[in-house]
Design an enzyme around this catalytic site. Structure first.
Site, PDB file in Angstrom:
ATOM      1  N   GLN A  63     -20.603  19.803  27.688  1.00  0.00           N
ATOM      2  CA  GLN A  63     -20.596  19.853  29.154  1.00  0.00           C
ATOM      3  C   GLN A  63     -19.627  20.937  29.624  1.00  0.00           C
ATOM      4  OE1 GLN A  63     -18.885  16.781  31.724  1.00  0.00           O
ATOM      5  NE2 GLN A  63     -20.871  16.574  32.720  1.00  0.00           N
ATOM      6  N   HIS A  74     -21.896  21.000  34.470  1.00  0.00           N
ATOM      7  CA  HIS A  74     -21.319  19.842  35.174  1.00  0.00           C
ATOM      8  C   HIS A  74     -21.320  20.126  36.685  1.00  0.00           C
ATOM      9  CE1 HIS A  74     -19.264  16.348  36.217  1.00  0.00           C
ATOM     10  NE2 HIS A  74     -18.157  16.437  35.509  1.00  0.00           N
ATOM     11  N   PRO A 132     -21.231  12.175  29.119  1.00  0.00           N
ATOM     12  CA  PRO A 132     -19.977  12.928  29.003  1.00  0.00           C
ATOM     13  C   PRO A 132     -18.776  12.109  29.469  1.00  0.00           C
ATOM     14  CG  PRO A 132     -21.313  13.742  30.831  1.00  0.00           C
ATOM     15  CD  PRO A 132     -22.153  12.761  30.090  1.00  0.00           C
ATOM     16  N   MET A 133     -17.729  12.150  28.663  1.00  0.00           N
ATOM     17  CA  MET A 133     -16.498  11.434  29.042  1.00  0.00           C
ATOM     18  C   MET A 133     -15.252  12.194  28.634  1.00  0.00           C
ATOM     19  SD  MET A 133     -17.096   7.436  28.316  1.00  0.00           S
ATOM     20  CE  MET A 133     -18.082   7.772  26.888  1.00  0.00           C
ATOM     21  N   THR A 134     -14.447  12.508  29.622  1.00  0.00           N
ATOM     22  CA  THR A 134     -13.138  13.091  29.388  1.00  0.00           C
ATOM     23  C   THR A 134     -12.268  12.068  28.684  1.00  0.00           C
ATOM     24  OG1 THR A 134     -13.277  14.554  31.263  1.00  0.00           O
ATOM     25  CG2 THR A 134     -11.066  13.877  30.617  1.00  0.00           C
ATOM     26  N   TYR A 183     -16.907  18.037  41.613  1.00  0.00           N
ATOM     27  CA  TYR A 183     -16.234  19.223  41.077  1.00  0.00           C
ATOM     28  C   TYR A 183     -16.840  20.496  41.685  1.00  0.00           C
ATOM     29  CZ  TYR A 183     -14.022  15.772  38.163  1.00  0.00           C
ATOM     30  OH  TYR A 183     -13.309  14.676  37.748  1.00  0.00           O
TER      31      TYR A 183
END
Ligand SMILES: Cc1cc2nc3c(=O)[nH]c(=O)nc-3n(C[C@H](O)[C@H](O)[C@H](O)COP(=O)(O)O)c2cc1C
Length: 369
Positions: A102, A177, A25-27, A182
């Site tokens: 995610q 996530h 996962p990548m923002t 977080y």
């Protein structure tokens, strides 16, 4: 049969993957529209370009307005967002890929600028003393509001609704996530959770919120379509501080997850050098492999050689790659053909539009773009 472990197919009760290479996962902050929805032209094209991965896990996607903490990240809580994601899953499936979304809540890493001046939510009113990426650039984080029981119940429901939305949007599964400092991680760690109710104190209490969310999601998504991500030795990042109870907390969670029949757990090797911390684990996959009986995905600094090696050593079933997937849409084909991988440009990690996003070329010719 392909001799590289990464390129072998993977079959479990839950997963049927053509190889063991996962896109982590990548923002990418490309949902630069009022509705914070993905589009076929940008996110659809980006993920479809990478569909030769055994599995794609999308960028963190906020489960509610409250959950957001970074500029232009997509959500999964409105109909417009569901419709946007449908175009993405369709394109990935047309390319014979598999894709999980995610589900994200940043907790205290958010900023009042995202919430009309209201404080972000967290287990306790403790400022992470970090920086939040707001629409006006980086700003210092603030002291968040400690969640009430009603806030906790509402957030559990938000995750459940988001997971249901993900199924409507055509995803093959969801990843919680619960990593990287977080909201869930803030509940797990004693330095960010000093609650005195049933969500704080003992290990069982600090992990209660996570398991309540998992149970809620399981009412709308079968357990074999749910993954969960953890970064047990995260220290000094996003205000996360380890102590002697941190690793026992993750051991408790991961051992308990054996009974939940998930698609996988997704672990990260430490993001920073923790070799001097007496209570940190430096080799995460090796440490947790004997504890977890299901599918174990590992991440963090892997390349073709070390990815193959960790599977061969029996310490992981799947390996996820993040930054390499930014600049190598055909990572699997490059591994297969032993073609050199391209470097990523960090200046375009979070900038709007196609530049540095959908314009990295393939070095191999076996796939459509
Ligand atoms: C641009 C960027 C965005 C990221 N966004 C997320 C995210 O949304 N969710 C998440 O769990 N991890 C995120 N990460 C962490 C990566 O998934 C991964 O754990 C980290 O980059 C280490 O893996 P690598 O060495 O293969 O890059 C991000 C990393 C990068 C570089």
């Amino acid at each position: 049969m392909e001799e590289q472990s990464l390129l072998q197919s993977y079959h479990s009760k839950a997963l049927d993957l053509k190889n063991r290479v996962v896109m982590a996962p990548m923002t990418r902050s490309r949902a630069a529209n009022d509705e914070k929805k993905p589009t076929a032209e940008l996110q659809g094209r980006y993920y479809a370009q990478r569909a030769s991965a055994g599995l794609i896990i999308t960028e963190g996607s906020q489960v509610s307005e409250e959950a957001v903490g970074y500029v232009n990240t997509p959500g999964i809580h409105t109909q417009a967002q569901i419709e946007g994601w449908k175009t993405v899953t369709k394109k990935v499936h047309e390319e014979k890929g598999k894709i999980f979304i995610q589900l994200w809540h940043v907790g205290r890493m958010s900023h009042p600028d995202f919430h009309d001046g209201e404080l972000p939510l967290a287990p306790s009113a403790i400022n992470p003393e970090a920086e939040s990426y707001t629409p006006d650039g980086f700003k210092d984080t603030v002291t968040p509001k400690a969640m009430t029981t009603a806030d906790i119940k509402r957030t559990i429901d938000d995750f459940k609704k988001a997971a249901k939305n993900a199924m409507e949007a055509g995803f093959d599964g969801v990843e919680i996530h619960s990593s990287n400092g977080y909201l869930f991680h803030q509940f797990f760690n004693r330095t960010s959770n000093v609650r005195t109710d049933e969500y704080g104190g003992s290990i069982e209490n600090r992990t209660r919120f996570f398991f309540e969310v998992l149970d809620a999601i399981k009412t709308v998504v079968p357990s074999h379509k749910i993954g969960a991500r953890f970064n047990p030795s995260l220290h000094g990042v996003f205000g996360t501080t380890m102590d002697e109870e941190t690793i026992p907390t993750f051991e408790y969670i991961i051992e308990k997850l054996n009974a939940h029949d998930l698609a996988y757990i997704h672990l990260s090797e430490p993001f920073t050098d923790v070799s001097d911390l007496p209570f940190a684990v430096t080799e995460i996959a090796k440490h947790f492999r004997p504890i977890y009986k299901g599918t174990l995905m590992i991440n963090g600094g892997f390349d073709q050689q070390s990815g193959n090696a960790i599977i061969e050593a029996g310490n992981a079933d799947l390996v996820s790659f993040a930054k390499l997937y930014i600049s190598n849409p055909d990572l699997v084909e490059r591994f297969a053909a032993h073609v050199e991988v391209a470097d990523w440009d960090k200046d375009t990690f979070y900038t709007p539009g196609p530049e540095g996003y959908t314009d990295y070329p393939k070095a191999t010719t076996t796939q459509n773009s």
